[in-house]
Every structure is written in C-alpha cells, then in structure tokens.
Design a protein around this motif. Structure first.
Motif, PDB file in Angstrom:
ATOM      1  N   ASN A  73       0.598  -1.032  -0.210  1.00  0.00           N
ATOM      2  CA  ASN A  73       0.246   0.327   0.147  1.00  0.00           C
ATOM      3  C   ASN A  73       1.000   1.444  -0.149  1.00  0.00           C
ATOM      4  OD1 ASN A  73      -2.578  -1.375   0.105  1.00  0.00           O
ATOM      5  ND2 ASN A  73      -1.668  -1.451   2.365  1.00  0.00           N
ATOM      6  N   ILE A  74       0.599   1.883  -1.283  1.00  0.00           N
ATOM      7  CA  ILE A  74       1.610   3.036  -0.623  1.00  0.00           C
ATOM      8  C   ILE A  74       1.563   4.196   0.451  1.00  0.00           C
ATOM      9  CG2 ILE A  74       1.481   5.826  -2.419  1.00  0.00           C
ATOM     10  CD1 ILE A  74       0.206   4.317  -4.351  1.00  0.00           C
ATOM     11  N   ARG A  75       2.739   4.156   0.410  1.00  0.00           N
ATOM     12  CA  ARG A  75       3.082   5.113   2.353  1.00  0.00           C
ATOM     13  C   ARG A  75       3.270   6.503   1.350  1.00  0.00           C
ATOM     14  NH1 ARG A  75       3.680   0.790   6.692  1.00  0.00           N
ATOM     15  NH2 ARG A  75       3.012  -1.125   5.957  1.00  0.00           N
ATOM     16  N   LEU A  76       3.290   7.339   0.673  1.00  0.00           N
ATOM     17  CA  LEU A  76       3.707   8.467   0.319  1.00  0.00           C
ATOM     18  C   LEU A  76       2.751   9.660   1.513  1.00  0.00           C
ATOM     19  CD1 LEU A  76       3.474   8.733  -3.302  1.00  0.00           C
ATOM     20  CD2 LEU A  76       5.209   9.072  -2.178  1.00  0.00           C
ATOM     21  N   PHE A  77       3.526  10.748   2.079  1.00  0.00           N
ATOM     22  CA  PHE A  77       2.841  11.667   2.840  1.00  0.00           C
ATOM     23  C   PHE A  77       1.925  13.023   1.267  1.00  0.00           C
ATOM     24  CE2 PHE A  77       6.832  11.441   4.730  1.00  0.00           C
ATOM     25  CZ  PHE A  77       6.581  10.338   5.989  1.00  0.00           C
ATOM     26  N   PRO A  78       1.205  12.194   1.609  1.00  0.00           N
ATOM     27  CA  PRO A  78      -0.818  12.455   0.140  1.00  0.00           C
ATOM     28  C   PRO A  78      -0.328  14.341   1.187  1.00  0.00           C
ATOM     29  CG  PRO A  78      -1.426  11.599   2.720  1.00  0.00           C
ATOM     30  CD  PRO A  78      -0.049  11.433   2.699  1.00  0.00           C
ATOM     31  N   GLY A  79      -0.140  15.089   1.980  1.00  0.00           N
ATOM     32  CA  GLY A  79      -0.144  16.795   2.381  1.00  0.00           C
ATOM     33  C   GLY A  79       1.163  16.992   1.229  1.00  0.00           C
ATOM     34  N   MET A  80       1.924  16.534   1.695  1.00  0.00           N
ATOM     35  CA  MET A  80       2.921  16.693   0.973  1.00  0.00           C
ATOM     36  C   MET A  80       3.271  17.514  -0.362  1.00  0.00           C
ATOM     37  SD  MET A  80       5.693  15.657   3.394  1.00  0.00           S
ATOM     38  CE  MET A  80       6.000  15.647   5.544  1.00  0.00           C
ATOM     39  N   THR A  81       3.727  17.845  -1.422  1.00  0.00           N
ATOM     40  CA  THR A  81       4.107  18.229  -2.747  1.00  0.00           C
ATOM     41  C   THR A  81       4.995  16.888  -2.945  1.00  0.00           C
ATOM     42  OG1 THR A  81       6.232  19.063  -2.303  1.00  0.00           O
ATOM     43  CG2 THR A  81       4.067  20.793  -3.018  1.00  0.00           C
ATOM     44  N   ALA A  82       5.549  16.703  -4.575  1.00  0.00           N
ATOM     45  CA  ALA A  82       6.196  15.521  -4.861  1.00  0.00           C
ATOM     46  C   ALA A  82       6.993  15.554  -4.043  1.00  0.00           C
ATOM     47  CB  ALA A  82       5.649  15.298  -6.184  1.00  0.00           C
ATOM     48  N   LEU A  83       8.056  17.144  -4.728  1.00  0.00           N
ATOM     49  CA  LEU A  83       9.244  17.008  -4.214  1.00  0.00           C
ATOM     50  C   LEU A  83       9.596  17.216  -2.682  1.00  0.00           C
ATOM     51  CD1 LEU A  83      11.976  18.539  -5.408  1.00  0.00           C
ATOM     52  CD2 LEU A  83      11.111  21.002  -4.060  1.00  0.00           C
ATOM     53  N   GLU A  84       9.073  17.711  -1.697  1.00  0.00           N
ATOM     54  CA  GLU A  84       9.422  17.599  -0.213  1.00  0.00           C
ATOM     55  C   GLU A  84       9.372  15.906   0.323  1.00  0.00           C
ATOM     56  OE1 GLU A  84       7.090  21.601   0.500  1.00  0.00           O
ATOM     57  OE2 GLU A  84       5.806  20.120   0.935  1.00  0.00           O
ATOM     58  N   ASN A  85       7.974  15.223  -0.466  1.00  0.00           N
ATOM     59  CA  ASN A  85       8.772  13.656   0.024  1.00  0.00           C
ATOM     60  C   ASN A  85       9.933  12.740  -0.561  1.00  0.00           C
ATOM     61  OD1 ASN A  85       5.975  11.525   0.617  1.00  0.00           O
ATOM     62  ND2 ASN A  85       5.007  14.027  -0.587  1.00  0.00           N
ATOM     63  N   LEU A  86      10.280  13.991  -1.673  1.00  0.00           N
ATOM     64  CA  LEU A  86      11.638  13.319  -1.851  1.00  0.00           C
ATOM     65  C   LEU A  86      12.993  13.957  -1.145  1.00  0.00           C
ATOM     66  CD1 LEU A  86      11.132  12.902  -6.226  1.00  0.00           C
ATOM     67  CD2 LEU A  86      10.575  11.422  -4.353  1.00  0.00           C
ATOM     68  N   ILE A  87      12.597  15.087  -0.870  1.00  0.00           N
ATOM     69  CA  ILE A  87      13.949  16.018   0.111  1.00  0.00           C
ATOM     70  C   ILE A  87      13.181  15.434   1.812  1.00  0.00           C
ATOM     71  CG2 ILE A  87      14.174  18.342   1.344  1.00  0.00           C
ATOM     72  CD1 ILE A  87      12.451  19.630  -1.344  1.00  0.00           C
ATOM     73  N   VAL A  88      12.298  14.625   2.244  1.00  0.00           N
ATOM     74  CA  VAL A  88      12.052  15.156   3.808  1.00  0.00           C
ATOM     75  C   VAL A  88      12.742  12.621   2.929  1.00  0.00           C
ATOM     76  CG1 VAL A  88       9.513  13.400   3.379  1.00  0.00           C
ATOM     77  CG2 VAL A  88      10.478  14.115   5.761  1.00  0.00           C
ATOM     78  N   ALA A  89      12.803  12.175   2.603  1.00  0.00           N
ATOM     79  CA  ALA A  89      13.397  11.036   2.644  1.00  0.00           C
ATOM     80  C   ALA A  89      14.871  11.084   2.718  1.00  0.00           C
ATOM     81  CB  ALA A  89      13.350  10.265   1.220  1.00  0.00           C
TER      82      ALA A  89
END
Length: 306
Positions: free
Chosen positions: A123-139
């Motif tokens: 099951n996809i576990r992205l941070f849905p409220g963050m932008t696509a860019l922010e999801n990659l930065i937070v990693a």
C-alpha cells in the motif's frame, strides 16, 4: 549467476514463527550484486514476511541475513560475526562502504541508515499532504539532520547546512525528472494519479542512496503502459545506480521480463531458485500456482489450456 559468484545479500536458514504458525521455514537464498531478484509465490507463501525480516520490521526466530556493502561476502567472515556478541560489525571495524552487516541483529532504522536497505510497501505510503518534491526531500532527513548539527547549525544558517540542503533539493529534482514528474513537483502527492504515486514512492526510496532496494508489489494496480514505464525505471536503477533490487510481484509479465534471478516460495518454503526460464518450466512452480500436486501438472495444464 551473480547471486552465486558475488552475492550482496546472503540469507541462510531464515525461520519466522508467529506462535504456532510457521510463516517462513529454514529459507536460504542469495541476492546477486547488480541483479534484479524476484521473490514470487502464491498468496500466503511468506514473501512479505521475508521482506519484513530483511528490513527489520520483524526479528526472525532464527537464521542469518548477511549484507555486504563492499567486498564479496566470505563464509569465514560471516561465521566470525555469527559467533561474535556484537550486534553488527564491519570488516575494517568502521561503519562504511566496506561494511559487512548481520541484518537480523540490527534495528530497522540502522538497516536503512547504515546497511543502506530501502523498501516500498504493498500500500502506497507517501505523505499525501506534502508536494512531490517535499516527499523526496524528506527522504534525505538523515544527511540533512547531520549537516544541521541536529538543528543548531541550520538555525544559525551555517554554510555546510546550506550546501546539504541544496544537494537534497538537487537530488529530489533529479529523481522527479527520472520519473517524468517535474511538472508536478509542487502538486500534493495525494493528488497524483495512482501510477505516478507508485513511481514517486520508488524515487523517494532511491533518495536514500540504497545498495538494496526492496519493492513489495510495485506493479500492483498498474495498466500495461504504466507497467512498461516501471520496467524501464527498474532497469535504469539497476544499470545506472549500482543498486540491486529485490522485488515481490504477482505480475509474471514484469517478473519474467526484467528479473535476472527468481526465487519461488510456497507455504514459507523455497521450491525453486534460478533464472526466469528455468523457474517458468519447473513443474513444482506450475503445480504451486495451479494448486495441484506435482504429478497432476500435465493433466491440470491440459484442462486449462496451457
């Protein structure tokens, strides 16, 4: 056969019990350095349990899982570490690129940070409220926190933190470009189409710079066009980024097209292990997927028109 000649990960005698239920029983296999390795089998075969043991979500009941981020794994070195009381260790005494790690002794966050193992989930576990860019930065929070002196240097605007922040943004933009989502960089991850979210989750895992990327059913729910794009992405990760891939997948068109090595489980046991062609033609594998005994394979194939 790199999994025999130069294994990145060696699993020996892995057993996982949940009370009276044995989910994985005495499982042994290797993942070759630079290979795409598929772990397949019918539902309930124990595939995700194996993933959870490798990535530290479960502590296995018994068994060994040795991963080398540098030189090839040597039996003597593994035996030496197994006998040691240390939780994990390296050949040269340092946690570095030449490390040999026993994953069953490590907590999940150390497996991700030091042994450099990343994963995605069914099951996809992205941070849905963050932008696509922010999801990659937070990693990339581990190197960013280190560069910030655990916040102090960041608050003071130290040049070292500014450089690390710039590098994190550049890494994020690089992976957005690789998955063709640069135009959606500022959109909320939860608003992206399902196939884009799948690729974004893989890109987020790659932002941690793993040596082993574990993907749990990455093609689930994808249409044929998206599956083709996924195949291209996974090959690029293997070929261009020195990242070995271990994947669980039910889409046999994906498995047989991109895998170098296939391992088949049934009821927690390994029933086949080899190249895609050898596994495809193994009567035990056909029997497992058709739900019949080995000797009934020919009759069952005739009945279903195979």
């Amino acid at each position: 056969m790199r999994w025999l000649r130069d294994p990145l990960l060696v699993v020996e005698g892995l057993t996982m019990r949940f009370g009276g239920l044995v989910a994985v029983r005495d499982l042994s296999f290797s993942v070759g350095r630079g290979d795409i390795t598929a772990l397949i089998g019918p539902n309930g075969a124990g595939k995700t349990t194996v993933f959870n043991c490798i990535t530290g979500f479960y502590r296995p009941t018994s068994g060994l899982m040795a991963l080398s981020t540098g030189a090839p794994i040597e039996a003597e070195a593994v035996a030496q570490l197994t006998a040691s009381s240390r939780r994990y260790a390296c050949r040269d005494g340092r946690m570095g690129s030449d490390g040999l790690f026993l994953l069953e002794r490590m907590p999940d966050f150390e497996i991700a940070r030091r042994a450099r193992v990343a994963r995605t989930f069914q099951n996809i576990r992205l941070f849905p409220g963050m932008t696509a860019l922010e999801n990659l930065i937070v990693a990339q929070h581990n190197p960013l926190m280190h560069a910030s002196g655990w916040s102090l240097l960041g608050l003071l605007g130290a040049p070292s933190y500014a450089q690390a922040e710039k590098a994190a943004v550049n890494m994020a933009r690089y992976w957005l470009d690789r998955i063709e989502l640069t135009h959606r960089a500022d959109d909320a991850a939860g608003s992206l189409p399902y196939g884009d979210q799948r690729r974004l989750e893989i890109a987020r895992a790659m932002c941690t710079d793993p040596v082993l990327l574990c993907l749990d059913e990455p093609a689930a729910g994808l249409n044929p066009r998206e599956s083709t794009a996924l195949n291209t992405l996974l090959r690029a990760i293997r070929d261009e980024h020195a990242t070995s891939i271990l994947l669980i997948e039910h889409d046999m068109s994906v498995v047989m097209e991109i895998s170098d090595h296939v391992i088949v489980l049934e009821y927690g046991l390994r029933i086949s292990d080899g190249t895609p062609d050898s596994v495809r033609n193994d009567p035990k594998v056909v029997a497992a997927y058709l739900g019949v005994e080995d000797e009934e394979v020919a009759r069952a194939e005739a009945e279903v028109g195979l």
